[in-house]
Design a protein around this motif. Sequence first.
Motif, PDB file in Angstrom:
ATOM      1  N   ARG A  34       0.824  -1.207   0.000  1.00 43.58           N
ATOM      2  CA  ARG A  34       0.000   0.000   0.000  1.00 43.58           C
ATOM      3  C   ARG A  34       0.857   1.255   0.000  1.00 43.58           C
ATOM      4  NH1 ARG A  34      -5.246  -0.623   2.253  1.00 43.58           N
ATOM      5  NH2 ARG A  34      -5.411   1.621   1.916  1.00 43.58           N
ATOM      6  N   ASP A  35       0.260   2.332  -0.429  1.00 48.72           N
ATOM      7  CA  ASP A  35       0.940   3.617  -0.516  1.00 48.72           C
ATOM      8  C   ASP A  35       1.467   4.040   0.853  1.00 48.72           C
ATOM      9  OD1 ASP A  35       1.474   6.091  -2.164  1.00 48.72           O
ATOM     10  OD2 ASP A  35       0.294   6.949  -0.511  1.00 48.72           O
ATOM     11  N   CYS A  36       2.671   4.594   0.848  1.00 49.05           N
ATOM     12  CA  CYS A  36       3.339   5.022   2.078  1.00 49.05           C
ATOM     13  C   CYS A  36       2.466   5.986   2.882  1.00 49.05           C
ATOM     14  CB  CYS A  36       4.666   5.667   1.708  1.00 49.05           C
ATOM     15  SG  CYS A  36       5.642   6.214   3.106  1.00 49.05           S
ATOM     16  N   SER A  37       1.811   6.895   2.207  1.00 49.78           N
ATOM     17  CA  SER A  37       0.967   7.879   2.884  1.00 49.78           C
ATOM     18  C   SER A  37      -0.172   7.207   3.656  1.00 49.78           C
ATOM     19  CB  SER A  37       0.412   8.868   1.852  1.00 49.78           C
ATOM     20  OG  SER A  37      -0.442   9.788   2.471  1.00 49.78           O
ATOM     21  N   ASP A  38      -0.765   6.193   3.043  1.00 52.48           N
ATOM     22  CA  ASP A  38      -1.848   5.461   3.719  1.00 52.48           C
ATOM     23  C   ASP A  38      -1.327   4.744   4.969  1.00 52.48           C
ATOM     24  OD1 ASP A  38      -3.622   6.246   1.725  1.00 52.48           O
ATOM     25  OD2 ASP A  38      -3.396   4.375   0.579  1.00 52.48           O
ATOM     26  N   VAL A  40       1.362   5.527   6.764  1.00 55.33           N
ATOM     27  CA  VAL A  40       1.715   6.517   7.786  1.00 55.33           C
ATOM     28  C   VAL A  40       0.459   7.039   8.482  1.00 55.33           C
ATOM     29  CG1 VAL A  40       2.689   8.825   8.140  1.00 55.33           C
ATOM     30  CG2 VAL A  40       3.919   7.151   6.765  1.00 55.33           C
ATOM     31  N   ASN A  41      -0.615   7.253   7.729  1.00 55.51           N
ATOM     32  CA  ASN A  41      -1.875   7.704   8.344  1.00 55.51           C
ATOM     33  C   ASN A  41      -2.377   6.697   9.367  1.00 55.51           C
ATOM     34  OD1 ASN A  41      -2.031  10.131   6.981  1.00 55.51           O
ATOM     35  ND2 ASN A  41      -3.292   9.313   5.336  1.00 55.51           N
ATOM     36  N   GLN A  42      -2.272   5.421   9.057  1.00 53.08           N
ATOM     37  CA  GLN A  42      -2.723   4.392   9.994  1.00 53.08           C
ATOM     38  C   GLN A  42      -1.798   4.296  11.207  1.00 53.08           C
ATOM     39  OE1 GLN A  42      -5.609   2.678  10.083  1.00 53.08           O
ATOM     40  NE2 GLN A  42      -6.080   4.160   8.473  1.00 53.08           N
TER      41      GLN A  42
END
Length: 90
Positions: A34-38, A40-42
């Motif tokens: 999954r995308d790094c941003s997703d 990090v958000n989790q």
Amino acid sequence: MIEIPDETIENLQVRLRRISGQILGIEKMLSDGRDCSDVVNQIAAARKALDQVGFKLVAAGLRSCLSDPVKAQESGYDITQLEKMFGRLA
């Protein structure tokens, strides 16, 4: 030892189980690419949830100390000790 009400302990345990599920979800996100941003958000959401568990635990300790300061001090947990615990969370 600080006396924490059973309902508070149960609430904290439920929160910790949810956080455990979040962590497993993060591991799966990594495995799935999954995308790094997703991811990090989790991670941020799990961290905030864990912080809330700590704050609720310290708040319960403060309530206990304020309701019976002598007993709290005898157990080694006075307001100063709880302030230090709170500081470690902040």
